[in-house]
Design a protein around this motif. Sequence first.
Motif, PDB file in Angstrom:
ATOM      1  N   THR A  62       0.758  -1.353  -0.067  1.00  0.00           N
ATOM      2  CA  THR A  62      -0.039   0.061   0.264  1.00  0.00           C
ATOM      3  C   THR A  62       0.860   1.185  -0.061  1.00  0.00           C
ATOM      4  O   THR A  62       2.121   1.222   0.259  1.00  0.00           O
ATOM      5  N   ILE A  63       0.303   2.506  -0.212  1.00  0.00           N
ATOM      6  CA  ILE A  63       1.029   3.715  -0.265  1.00  0.00           C
ATOM      7  C   ILE A  63       1.451   3.987   1.018  1.00  0.00           C
ATOM      8  O   ILE A  63       2.589   4.623   1.283  1.00  0.00           O
ATOM      9  N   ASN A  64       1.006   3.471   2.221  1.00  0.00           N
ATOM     10  CA  ASN A  64       1.389   3.709   3.430  1.00  0.00           C
ATOM     11  C   ASN A  64       2.774   2.983   3.828  1.00  0.00           C
ATOM     12  O   ASN A  64       3.461   3.279   4.826  1.00  0.00           O
ATOM     13  N   ASP A  65       3.492   2.013   2.953  1.00  0.00           N
ATOM     14  CA  ASP A  65       4.431   1.448   3.044  1.00  0.00           C
ATOM     15  C   ASP A  65       5.639   2.306   2.400  1.00  0.00           C
ATOM     16  O   ASP A  65       6.798   2.079   2.313  1.00  0.00           O
TER      17      ASP A  65
ATOM     18  N   PHE B 185       1.193   2.167  -7.394  1.00  0.00           N
ATOM     19  CA  PHE B 185       2.143   2.391  -8.394  1.00  0.00           C
ATOM     20  C   PHE B 185       2.116   3.951  -9.043  1.00  0.00           C
ATOM     21  O   PHE B 185       2.857   4.881  -9.138  1.00  0.00           O
ATOM     22  N   ALA B 186       0.607   4.195  -9.142  1.00  0.00           N
ATOM     23  CA  ALA B 186       0.340   5.235  -9.784  1.00  0.00           C
ATOM     24  C   ALA B 186       0.763   6.662  -8.844  1.00  0.00           C
ATOM     25  O   ALA B 186       1.208   7.774  -8.990  1.00  0.00           O
ATOM     26  N   GLU B 187       0.530   6.210  -7.615  1.00  0.00           N
ATOM     27  CA  GLU B 187       0.772   7.412  -6.471  1.00  0.00           C
ATOM     28  C   GLU B 187       2.478   7.548  -6.440  1.00  0.00           C
ATOM     29  O   GLU B 187       3.010   8.675  -6.322  1.00  0.00           O
ATOM     30  N   VAL B 188       3.103   6.414  -6.346  1.00  0.00           N
ATOM     31  CA  VAL B 188       4.610   6.371  -6.382  1.00  0.00           C
ATOM     32  C   VAL B 188       5.058   7.377  -7.562  1.00  0.00           C
ATOM     33  O   VAL B 188       5.781   8.069  -7.407  1.00  0.00           O
ATOM     34  N   ILE B 189       4.617   7.107  -8.739  1.00  0.00           N
ATOM     35  CA  ILE B 189       4.844   7.906  -9.995  1.00  0.00           C
ATOM     36  C   ILE B 189       4.552   9.327  -9.613  1.00  0.00           C
ATOM     37  O   ILE B 189       5.380  10.290 -10.063  1.00  0.00           O
ATOM     38  N   ARG B 190       3.454   9.797  -9.261  1.00  0.00           N
ATOM     39  CA  ARG B 190       3.049  10.907  -8.991  1.00  0.00           C
ATOM     40  C   ARG B 190       3.946  11.625  -8.161  1.00  0.00           C
ATOM     41  O   ARG B 190       4.537  12.961  -8.244  1.00  0.00           O
ATOM     42  N   ILE B 191       4.549  11.043  -7.087  1.00  0.00           N
ATOM     43  CA  ILE B 191       5.393  11.471  -6.093  1.00  0.00           C
ATOM     44  C   ILE B 191       6.627  11.869  -6.625  1.00  0.00           C
ATOM     45  O   ILE B 191       7.494  12.818  -6.662  1.00  0.00           O
TER      46      ILE B 191
ATOM     47  N   TYR C 141       2.734  -7.674 -10.184  1.00  0.00           N
ATOM     48  CA  TYR C 141       1.397  -7.902  -9.297  1.00  0.00           C
ATOM     49  C   TYR C 141       0.300  -7.067 -10.041  1.00  0.00           C
ATOM     50  O   TYR C 141      -0.910  -7.198  -9.792  1.00  0.00           O
ATOM     51  N   ALA C 142       0.443  -6.314 -10.968  1.00  0.00           N
ATOM     52  CA  ALA C 142      -0.585  -5.484 -11.638  1.00  0.00           C
ATOM     53  C   ALA C 142      -1.374  -6.454 -12.452  1.00  0.00           C
ATOM     54  O   ALA C 142      -2.671  -5.745 -12.699  1.00  0.00           O
ATOM     55  N   SER C 143      -1.071  -7.436 -12.882  1.00  0.00           N
ATOM     56  CA  SER C 143      -1.817  -8.310 -13.575  1.00  0.00           C
ATOM     57  C   SER C 143      -2.872  -9.038 -12.456  1.00  0.00           C
ATOM     58  O   SER C 143      -3.667  -9.835 -13.228  1.00  0.00           O
TER      59      SER C 143
ATOM     60  N   ILE D  52      -2.860  -2.455  -6.241  1.00  0.00           N
ATOM     61  CA  ILE D  52      -1.525  -2.022  -6.360  1.00  0.00           C
ATOM     62  C   ILE D  52      -1.085  -1.243  -7.614  1.00  0.00           C
ATOM     63  O   ILE D  52      -0.258  -0.305  -7.380  1.00  0.00           O
ATOM     64  N   ILE D  53      -2.012  -1.261  -8.536  1.00  0.00           N
ATOM     65  CA  ILE D  53      -1.792   0.017  -9.481  1.00  0.00           C
ATOM     66  C   ILE D  53      -2.069   1.226  -9.102  1.00  0.00           C
ATOM     67  O   ILE D  53      -1.117   2.152  -9.479  1.00  0.00           O
ATOM     68  N   LYS D  54      -2.910   1.490  -8.201  1.00  0.00           N
ATOM     69  CA  LYS D  54      -3.133   2.628  -7.451  1.00  0.00           C
ATOM     70  C   LYS D  54      -1.982   3.120  -6.649  1.00  0.00           C
ATOM     71  O   LYS D  54      -1.630   4.313  -6.780  1.00  0.00           O
TER      72      LYS D  54
END
Length: 304
Positions: A122-125, A154-160, A143-145, A150-152
């Motif tokens: 999760t994003i909390n990790d 990844f999207a937040e990591v990319i945003r950051i 894991y996106a498959s 988890i894609i959410k």
Amino acid sequence: MSNNEDKFDLMIISDCVLDIYYRVRELPIKAGDVAVSDIIALSPGGACTTAIVARKLGLKVAVIDRVGDDPFSDILIKYLNDVGVHTGFIKRVRGFVTISNNIIDADDHAFMGYLGVGKELTINDINENIIRNSRAVFINGFYASFTRDIIKVFAEVIRIARKYSVPIFLDTGPSISNTDLMINLLKSVSTVFINEKEMRRLFGDINGLANTTRGTDVIAVVKLGSNGAALVHNGVIHQCQPYNVSNAATTIGAGDTFNAAYMAGIMHGLSPMNSCDLGNKIAALRIQYLTPIELHNLEGLITW
């Protein structure tokens, strides 16, 4: 984070497992067969292959992931620590195992894995400061498959990462489902790694990939196995020639190794084409060994 010791060249996110290698006389193994392996070996696999090879190429590497509290995860973390990969951001979760079984014969291989707690990242990790203080971020999309949640993440990591102008490398993973979200995701990264099967699932062919990424400034690196690789950027396709190997032990982990070498090349100042060549060179070296931990220090192979 306040000092240089807390800064990393490469932050690797998701899909670290412990690989167990078995070598049998012939695949496939069918019901009723009795197959005996003549060797067994353990090694970090998945994104942790990328972590190990990147470390051997001279990068300061850390991993963010969730793994179990089982003995397999103990071994995984020990191997990473032994080569100097930082594991302090890995979360141990009680009641799970983190393992993949790799079965190989002279010509092919098969996987029998377990979708462990890594899929529940999760994003909390993920601490924003960790991303901000990294020179680059690599996301393994395996894991996106299997889960859209988890894609959410990844999207937040990319945003950051984009917020702090940190380059983002993404491996799409098998791309057997949730392909719509993965296509949207890859349009927002710096570089996407994809193999030929994954490319066909997502885009049909390389021209479809070129059309989708045109105008996004994304560099797409298509891994073509024994045919080398191709770089796709703004609709233009360039071929990266392969290195021939006559004594391959296994092709498992070749793609993960390519990812590490390409990123190391970019971070050492090489061009995308030269980094692609380095990826092919190191991948060809990796497949001559049963496991990636058998590779020696590779930093001297990076040339300008």
